[in-house]
Design a protein around this motif. Structure first.
Motif, mmCIF file in Angstrom:
data_model
loop_
_atom_site.group_PDB
_atom_site.id
_atom_site.type_symbol
_atom_site.label_atom_id
_atom_site.label_comp_id
_atom_site.label_asym_id
_atom_site.label_seq_id
_atom_site.Cartn_x
_atom_site.Cartn_y
_atom_site.Cartn_z
ATOM 1 N N GLU A 66 0.835 -1.203 0.000
ATOM 2 C CA GLU A 66 0.000 0.000 0.000
ATOM 3 C C GLU A 66 0.870 1.255 0.000
ATOM 4 O O GLU A 66 1.911 1.306 0.658
ATOM 5 C CB GLU A 66 -0.918 0.025 1.222
ATOM 6 N N GLN A 67 0.392 2.271 -0.742
ATOM 7 C CA GLN A 67 1.146 3.519 -0.806
ATOM 8 C C GLN A 67 1.095 4.261 0.523
ATOM 9 O O GLN A 67 0.317 3.912 1.420
ATOM 10 C CB GLN A 67 0.625 4.398 -1.927
ATOM 11 N N CYS A 68 1.902 5.287 0.643
ATOM 12 C CA CYS A 68 1.977 6.075 1.872
ATOM 13 C C CYS A 68 0.629 6.726 2.178
ATOM 14 O O CYS A 68 -0.253 6.829 1.326
ATOM 15 C CB CYS A 68 3.056 7.143 1.748
#
Length: 157
Positions: A66-68
């Motif tokens: 998952e992205q930031c």
């Protein structure tokens, strides 16, 4: 090449407006993080500064893929070691005018006699080094690989 940086501010819109003045840029809301602004001069490098509300932090996504994500830290420091040197298309007098109108600290400094910068203290808490066209020429001459190698070799002795 650094294309954009992000900073935090007590008054993100006010800081974005002041930066837009010295960068001769534009401002837009930054949708991924409500209350934030995107300052951009529209140059060929895609240069921009994202201005988030104070206390904003970027954390890794919950899962490995998952992205930031943005989180808020109510106990964040007013100061940071993070800063940037930014070339601007305006004079020292124009920079000082913007700083004075905001009530911010603005100081021209020599960095070890290699090049000059103007310390532009956003909200008197976050320092950005602004370089007028003349100062940018000094900086670029100093940061040529051969010159840096010479300076670092001398410093190591």
């Amino acid at each position: 090449m650094i294309h954009h940086i992000s900073i935090s501010a007590i008054d993100p819109l006010g800081v974005a407006q002041a930066l837009a003045k010295v960068m001769k840029g534009q401002i837009a809301p930054f949708p991924p993080h409500p209350g934030s602004y995107f300052v951009f001069p529209g140059d060929e490098h895609g240069t921009a500064i994202e201005v988030y509300p104070l206390g904003s932090e970027i954390a890794p996504g919950a899962a490995a893929n998952e992205q930031c994500m943005f989180v808020h830290n109510a106990n964040s420091s007013m100061f940071t070691a993070t800063h940037a040197a930014i070339s601007v298309p305006v004079s020292q007098a124009e920079i000082e005018q913007v700083g004075v109108s905001e009530g911010w600290r603005v100081v021209r400094c020599s960095r070890e006699s290699f090049f000059d910068v103007i310390e532009f203290w956003l909200e008197n808490r976050l320092m950005i080094e602004l370089l007028t066209p003349e100062m940018a020429s000094q900086y670029l001459a100093f940061t040529k690989t051969e010159k840096l190698q010479e300076v670092f070799a001398t410093a190591a002795n």
